[in-house]
Design a protein around this motif. Structure first.
Motif, PDB file in Angstrom:
ATOM      1  N   UNK A  89       0.815  -1.220   0.000  1.00  0.00           N
ATOM      2  CA  UNK A  89       0.000   0.000   0.000  1.00  0.00           C
ATOM      3  C   UNK A  89       0.846   1.268   0.000  1.00  0.00           C
ATOM      4  N   UNK A  90       2.091   1.147  -0.431  1.00  0.00           N
ATOM      5  CA  UNK A  90       2.942   2.333  -0.534  1.00  0.00           C
ATOM      6  C   UNK A  90       2.228   3.396  -1.355  1.00  0.00           C
ATOM      7  N   UNK A  91       2.261   4.623  -0.862  1.00  0.00           N
ATOM      8  CA  UNK A  91       1.597   5.727  -1.544  1.00  0.00           C
ATOM      9  C   UNK A  91       0.284   6.107  -0.903  1.00  0.00           C
ATOM     10  N   UNK A  92      -0.334   5.176  -0.173  1.00  0.00           N
ATOM     11  CA  UNK A  92      -1.599   5.466   0.498  1.00  0.00           C
ATOM     12  C   UNK A  92      -1.342   6.355   1.713  1.00  0.00           C
ATOM     13  N   UNK A 120      -0.607  15.478 -16.063  1.00  0.00           N
ATOM     14  CA  UNK A 120       0.266  14.298 -16.031  1.00  0.00           C
ATOM     15  C   UNK A 120       0.494  13.935 -14.576  1.00  0.00           C
ATOM     16  N   UNK A 121       0.366  12.658 -14.263  1.00  0.00           N
ATOM     17  CA  UNK A 121       0.610  12.154 -12.915  1.00  0.00           C
ATOM     18  C   UNK A 121       1.820  11.232 -12.971  1.00  0.00           C
ATOM     19  N   UNK A 122       2.715  11.372 -12.002  1.00  0.00           N
ATOM     20  CA  UNK A 122       3.931  10.551 -11.998  1.00  0.00           C
ATOM     21  C   UNK A 122       4.195  10.054 -10.588  1.00  0.00           C
ATOM     22  N   UNK A 123       4.394   8.740 -10.456  1.00  0.00           N
ATOM     23  CA  UNK A 123       4.665   8.164  -9.152  1.00  0.00           C
ATOM     24  C   UNK A 123       5.313   6.800  -9.269  1.00  0.00           C
ATOM     25  N   UNK A 124       5.663   6.230  -8.112  1.00  0.00           N
ATOM     26  CA  UNK A 124       6.400   4.956  -8.100  1.00  0.00           C
ATOM     27  C   UNK A 124       5.576   3.783  -7.605  1.00  0.00           C
ATOM     28  N   UNK A 125       4.263   4.003  -7.347  1.00  0.00           N
ATOM     29  CA  UNK A 125       3.447   2.925  -6.795  1.00  0.00           C
ATOM     30  C   UNK A 125       2.195   2.679  -7.636  1.00  0.00           C
ATOM     31  N   UNK A 126       1.621   1.499  -7.425  1.00  0.00           N
ATOM     32  CA  UNK A 126       0.362   1.164  -8.092  1.00  0.00           C
ATOM     33  C   UNK A 126      -0.737   2.147  -7.718  1.00  0.00           C
ATOM     34  N   UNK A 127      -0.725   2.610  -6.477  1.00  0.00           N
ATOM     35  CA  UNK A 127      -1.740   3.567  -6.039  1.00  0.00           C
ATOM     36  C   UNK A 127      -1.602   4.903  -6.768  1.00  0.00           C
ATOM     37  N   UNK A 128      -0.374   5.300  -7.073  1.00  0.00           N
ATOM     38  CA  UNK A 128      -0.182   6.517  -7.879  1.00  0.00           C
ATOM     39  C   UNK A 128      -0.834   6.355  -9.245  1.00  0.00           C
ATOM     40  N   UNK A 129      -0.666   5.168  -9.839  1.00  0.00           N
ATOM     41  CA  UNK A 129      -1.229   4.917 -11.160  1.00  0.00           C
ATOM     42  C   UNK A 129      -2.751   4.921 -11.109  1.00  0.00           C
ATOM     43  N   UNK A 130      -3.299   4.279 -10.104  1.00  0.00           N
ATOM     44  CA  UNK A 130      -4.753   4.226  -9.964  1.00  0.00           C
ATOM     45  C   UNK A 130      -5.323   5.620  -9.732  1.00  0.00           C
ATOM     46  N   UNK A 131      -4.626   6.413  -8.936  1.00  0.00           N
ATOM     47  CA  UNK A 131      -5.055   7.793  -8.693  1.00  0.00           C
ATOM     48  C   UNK A 131      -5.103   8.587  -9.988  1.00  0.00           C
ATOM     49  N   UNK A 132      -4.049   8.474 -10.790  1.00  0.00           N
ATOM     50  CA  UNK A 132      -4.008   9.198 -12.061  1.00  0.00           C
ATOM     51  C   UNK A 132      -5.109   8.764 -13.001  1.00  0.00           C
TER      52      UNK A 132
END
Length: 255
Positions: free
Chosen positions: A70-73, A188-200
């Motif tokens: 859950x990294x990013x949450x 544009x959304x940029x992150x290192x976790x699956x949650x970042x991708x889902x958020x975008x």
């Protein structure tokens, strides 16, 4: 004498191109622009031990697996899931924050290579930058202070600023509103976790870029909906066409 006039009609293609040109980049912090180096896991270990979870135990291992997944949450949300009642979750969160602050104060905090330069390039090309985090405002402030980054971005947001943290789209949409960006496709959304991708994805961003400098793998990022998987955030300006005009700048570059 009849005057010749040329009238240019805006085509649907022109409108689409203008709407999808990136005007706002929403960037995660730890693992994306800021080196994590295991700090989250170390701070979690201190918090878990404070609540009586023995290091090396099966319970500790299971909880650590959940933290990684859950990294990013929002961290308080993670602790609510791990420790159940609100009082224990808040105790764990306070212990986590104190441990993380101590690590930052001891010098265990640095920008990822090329991150500051990427942010500068984005801003100089006219793209506004928002830095977001799953940490509290106090922890985010501690990181920005340690890096000297209080002026690095146009906006900084934590879950409390938006209502909900990742994987909800609230922080991205709050950034869009606060920067007066016209269209979610301009984000544009940029992150290192699956949650970042889902958020975008949930926010409707046209670019949802995963980076391989943090918590999750290429397969995890792609599986969560990444439109691009990059080696690092340093590659993002090229993806969104951020090339500053020679001799110009917005006055908001990296300082």
């Amino acid at each position: 004498m009849t005057e010749n006039r040329v009238t240019r009609t805006t085509s649907a293609a022109d409108t689409t191109e203008a709407a999808t040109r990136v005007r706002l980049a929403v960037l995660d912090m730890a693992g994306t622009t800021v080196a994590d180096g295991g700090l989250v896991e170390r701070a979690f270990g201190a918090a878990a031990e404070r609540l009586g979870v023995e290091p090396g135990s099966a319970e500790h291992a299971a909880q650590l697996d959940y933290v990684r997944a859950t990294m990013g949450e929002s961290k308080i949300s993670v602790f609510r899931c791990l420790f159940g009642d609100e009082e224990r979750a808040r105790r764990a969160n306070a212990a986590f924050e104190q441990a993380y602050h101590d690590l930052v104060d001891d010098g265990h905090c640095a920008p990822l290579p090329g991150a500051a330069e990427a942010i500068g390039t984005l801003r100089e090309s006219g793209i506004r930058v928002a830095l977001t985090t799953g940490f509290s405002r106090a922890t985010q402030h501690r990181i920005l202070e340690a890096l000297g980054w209080h002026d690095v971005a146009d906006l900084t947001l934590c879950p409390a600023d938006a209502g909900r943290g990742r994987p909800y789209p609230d922080m991205v949409l709050t950034a869009l509103l606060r920067t007066a960006t016209d269209d979610v496709r301009q984000v544009a959304v940029c992150g290192d976790t699956s949650y970042d991708m889902l958020t975008g994805r949930r926010a409707g961003a046209s670019v949802v870029a995963g980076v391989l400098t943090g918590a999750h793998t290429r397969e995890q990022l792609a599986g969560a909906g990444a439109t691009h998987v990059l080696g690092s955030v340093a590659e993002l300006p090229a993806v969104v066409g951020a090339v500053p005009a020679a001799g110009t700048g917005t006055g908001g570059g990296v300082r």
